[in-house]
Enzyme design. Structure first.
Site, PDB file in Angstrom:
ATOM      1  N   ASP A 132      12.698  51.832  25.109  1.00  0.00           N
ATOM      2  CA  ASP A 132      13.766  50.884  25.452  1.00  0.00           C
ATOM      3  C   ASP A 132      14.788  51.566  26.364  1.00  0.00           C
ATOM      4  O   ASP A 132      14.951  52.787  26.313  1.00  0.00           O
ATOM      5  CB  ASP A 132      14.510  50.427  24.181  1.00  0.00           C
ATOM      6  CG  ASP A 132      13.688  49.474  23.323  1.00  0.00           C
ATOM      7  OD1 ASP A 132      12.614  49.029  23.753  1.00  0.00           O
ATOM      8  OD2 ASP A 132      14.148  49.184  22.199  1.00  0.00           O
ATOM      9  N   ARG A 182       8.777  47.096  31.311  1.00  0.00           N
ATOM     10  CA  ARG A 182       9.412  45.858  30.823  1.00  0.00           C
ATOM     11  C   ARG A 182      10.678  45.662  31.660  1.00  0.00           C
ATOM     12  O   ARG A 182      11.492  46.572  31.786  1.00  0.00           O
ATOM     13  CB  ARG A 182       9.777  45.998  29.353  1.00  0.00           C
ATOM     14  CG  ARG A 182      10.549  44.786  28.827  1.00  0.00           C
ATOM     15  CD  ARG A 182      11.222  45.075  27.491  1.00  0.00           C
ATOM     16  NE  ARG A 182      10.273  45.492  26.488  1.00  0.00           N
ATOM     17  CZ  ARG A 182      10.609  46.270  25.452  1.00  0.00           C
ATOM     18  NH1 ARG A 182      11.840  46.713  25.304  1.00  0.00           N
ATOM     19  NH2 ARG A 182       9.694  46.625  24.562  1.00  0.00           N
TER      20      ARG A 182
HETATM   21  P1  FDA Z   1      20.285  34.948  29.121  1.00  0.00           P
HETATM   22  O1  FDA Z   1      20.897  35.521  27.901  1.00  0.00           O
HETATM   23  O2  FDA Z   1      21.039  34.934  30.392  1.00  0.00           O
HETATM   24  O3  FDA Z   1      19.868  33.488  28.765  1.00  0.00           O
HETATM   25  C1  FDA Z   1      19.375  32.655  29.801  1.00  0.00           C
HETATM   26  C2  FDA Z   1      18.985  31.309  29.279  1.00  0.00           C
HETATM   27  O4  FDA Z   1      17.939  31.443  28.316  1.00  0.00           O
HETATM   28  C3  FDA Z   1      20.069  30.552  28.566  1.00  0.00           C
HETATM   29  O5  FDA Z   1      20.975  29.986  29.440  1.00  0.00           O
HETATM   30  C4  FDA Z   1      19.210  29.534  27.835  1.00  0.00           C
HETATM   31  O6  FDA Z   1      18.778  28.550  28.714  1.00  0.00           O
HETATM   32  C5  FDA Z   1      18.031  30.374  27.421  1.00  0.00           C
HETATM   33  N1  FDA Z   1      18.226  30.877  26.063  1.00  0.00           N
HETATM   34  C6  FDA Z   1      18.616  32.102  25.702  1.00  0.00           C
HETATM   35  N2  FDA Z   1      18.668  32.210  24.358  1.00  0.00           N
HETATM   36  C7  FDA Z   1      18.313  31.017  23.870  1.00  0.00           C
HETATM   37  C8  FDA Z   1      18.189  30.454  22.574  1.00  0.00           C
HETATM   38  N3  FDA Z   1      18.471  31.170  21.463  1.00  0.00           N
HETATM   39  N4  FDA Z   1      17.802  29.177  22.457  1.00  0.00           N
HETATM   40  C9  FDA Z   1      17.551  28.436  23.544  1.00  0.00           C
HETATM   41  N5  FDA Z   1      17.672  28.895  24.797  1.00  0.00           N
HETATM   42  C10 FDA Z   1      18.036  30.155  24.961  1.00  0.00           C
HETATM   43  N6  FDA Z   1      18.025  44.996  26.990  1.00  0.00           N
HETATM   44  C11 FDA Z   1      18.275  46.284  27.308  1.00  0.00           C
HETATM   45  O7  FDA Z   1      19.352  46.583  27.840  1.00  0.00           O
HETATM   46  N7  FDA Z   1      17.342  47.256  27.045  1.00  0.00           N
HETATM   47  C12 FDA Z   1      16.132  46.960  26.491  1.00  0.00           C
HETATM   48  O8  FDA Z   1      15.326  47.867  26.290  1.00  0.00           O
HETATM   49  C13 FDA Z   1      15.852  45.612  26.166  1.00  0.00           C
HETATM   50  N8  FDA Z   1      14.666  45.242  25.587  1.00  0.00           N
HETATM   51  C14 FDA Z   1      14.367  43.908  25.436  1.00  0.00           C
HETATM   52  C15 FDA Z   1      13.112  43.510  24.984  1.00  0.00           C
HETATM   53  C16 FDA Z   1      12.784  42.158  24.926  1.00  0.00           C
HETATM   54  C17 FDA Z   1      11.415  41.760  24.484  1.00  0.00           C
HETATM   55  C18 FDA Z   1      13.739  41.167  25.302  1.00  0.00           C
HETATM   56  C19 FDA Z   1      13.412  39.703  25.293  1.00  0.00           C
HETATM   57  C20 FDA Z   1      14.997  41.555  25.691  1.00  0.00           C
HETATM   58  C21 FDA Z   1      15.333  42.913  25.744  1.00  0.00           C
HETATM   59  N9  FDA Z   1      16.602  43.314  26.135  1.00  0.00           N
HETATM   60  C22 FDA Z   1      16.829  44.636  26.428  1.00  0.00           C
HETATM   61  C23 FDA Z   1      17.728  42.329  26.147  1.00  0.00           C
HETATM   62  C24 FDA Z   1      17.967  41.750  27.517  1.00  0.00           C
HETATM   63  O9  FDA Z   1      18.537  42.717  28.372  1.00  0.00           O
HETATM   64  C25 FDA Z   1      18.933  40.557  27.437  1.00  0.00           C
HETATM   65  O10 FDA Z   1      20.170  40.984  26.939  1.00  0.00           O
HETATM   66  C26 FDA Z   1      18.442  39.414  26.587  1.00  0.00           C
HETATM   67  O11 FDA Z   1      17.061  39.197  26.742  1.00  0.00           O
HETATM   68  C27 FDA Z   1      19.176  38.114  26.966  1.00  0.00           C
HETATM   69  O12 FDA Z   1      18.924  37.807  28.312  1.00  0.00           O
HETATM   70  P2  FDA Z   1      17.938  36.633  28.794  1.00  0.00           P
HETATM   71  O13 FDA Z   1      17.082  37.188  29.893  1.00  0.00           O
HETATM   72  O14 FDA Z   1      17.197  36.069  27.664  1.00  0.00           O
HETATM   73  O15 FDA Z   1      18.857  35.590  29.504  1.00  0.00           O
END
Ligand code: FDA
Length: 305
Positions: A132, A182
């Site tokens: 990570d 990732r």
């Molecule tokens: P964001 O939070 O901007 O959400 C975008 C949109 O997604 C929302 O507007 C909504 O439409 C939809 N959405 C999100 N959550 C929802 C919900 N609960 N219900 C419905 N819709 C929802 N970070 C890091 O710094 N180091 C790492 O090693 C990792 N590892 C990692 C592994 C995996 C498998 C994931 C999925 C994420 C990570 N992350 C991470 C976290 C990542 O950096 C980030 O903070 C989160 O994934 C949230 O960002 P999103 O891309 O989901 O978009």
């Protein structure tokens, strides 16, 4: 207001006293929605349920910012236990871990010793390990460790964060290693000296690095819950005839489970990040920071009791 809440939860996520208290009192405040349990047995049950639905997994024994050697060695032992559980139960699961849990803040030697122990065991069981990415201050060190380990092992990958200005260059530099990466938006509180302050720019950079890494011919895990990014990836792979076995989607356990299953039905590889263990506090606070709706969920849970 949203930004204030985000900053507040990211600030809380680093509180050492609350982290200790959380470890002592067990999963609370709805954390079990995002954390598969405190023991490997509970995590295995959750993974079996996910696998039955066609979802692949990456399991993570929760822990970060470890500051003594004994604890770092114990963290590595937990990861080894998880790898053995994957092998014994024939789970469709990889492993994820954090460098600060392996002793990154103590010494490079300690991290390398623990990582080699883990990667040897993982290799014996055919398990892939993802390092990570943590906060910016550890980014360069994490990449350096990854590069060294990638020379020795083919079952290791890492994570790059779209919110950092440096990431585009890291994608270019790492290309020589043909890494399985990732790609994520980024979950830590960073200054605008090093990270895009506007979400719009983070999203644009996310799309840019997904395209770069895929067109370089490298395996790409697009880790997001954001439909716009998911749709962008689907269109991109169609346009450039990129096969389904060169990429996958990833989401966190407990977030958008229906969407996860839908992507499986559409024929994509969908991997769920399944954390477990007693050190759930920092991980849980970062999930609350990401989405005000998650906070509402927690408050509802507290007041129902
Ligand atoms: P964001 O939070 O901007 O959400 C975008 C949109 O997604 C929302 O507007 C909504 O439409 C939809 N959405 C999100 N959550 C929802 C919900 N609960 N219900 C419905 N819709 C929802 N970070 C890091 O710094 N180091 C790492 O090693 C990792 N590892 C990692 C592994 C995996 C498998 C994931 C999925 C994420 C990570 N992350 C991470 C976290 C990542 O950096 C980030 O903070 C989160 O994934 C949230 O960002 P999103 O891309 O989901 O978009």
């Amino acid at each position: 207001m949203e930004q204030l809440m985000r900053d507040f939860f990211l600030f809380l996520s680093k509180n050492k006293t609350l982290t200790k208290l959380a470890k002592r009192y067990g999963l609370r405040f709805g954390a079990s929605r995002f954390v598969a349990g405190e023991t490997i047995e509970q995590a295995v049950e959750v993974i079996q349920q996910l696998n039955r639905k066609g979802l692949a997994v990456t399991i993570d024994y929760l822990g970060e910012f470890v500051d003594n050697e004994q604890e770092a060695n114990e963290m590595a032992n937990h990861s080894i236990e998880a790898i053995r559980a994957i092998g014994e139960n024939k789970l469709n699961s990889q492993l994820s871990l954090k460098m600060t849990s392996m002793g990154l803040d103590i010494s490079d030697e300690l991290v390398m010793k623990n990582m080699r122990r883990i990667l040897d065991e993982a290799k014996a069981h055919g398990v892939f390990v993802t390092i990570d990415m943590e906060d910016y201050s550890r980014c360069q060190k994490t990449i350096d460790i990854f590069k060294q380990l990638k020379k020795e092992y083919d079952n290791v990958g890492t994570v790059l964060q779209a919110y950092l200005y440096r990431t585009e260059k890291d994608i270019e530099d790492l290309n020589a290693y043909h890494p399985n990466l990732r790609l994520v938006k980024g979950a830590y509180k960073e200054s605008q000296e090093v990270a895009f302050p506007d979400k719009k720019d983070v999203d644009e950079n996310f799309k840019k690095i997904i395209k770069m890494h895929l067109l370089n011919g490298n395996y790409t895990a697009v880790a997001t819950h954001d439909d716009e990014i998911i749709e962008y990836t689907k269109q991109l792979v169609k346009e450039y005839n990129i096969p389904n076995d060169q990429f996958e989607f990833q989401m966190l356990y407990g977030i958008r489970p229906e969407r996860q299953e839908q992507l499986v039905r559409e024929g994509y590889t969908m991997r769920v990040y399944v954390p477990y263990g007693t050190d759930w506090y920092g991980y849980f606070m970062r999930r609350l920071a990401e989405r005000p709706a998650n906070v509402a969920f927690v408050l509802k849970g507290i007041f129902k009791k």
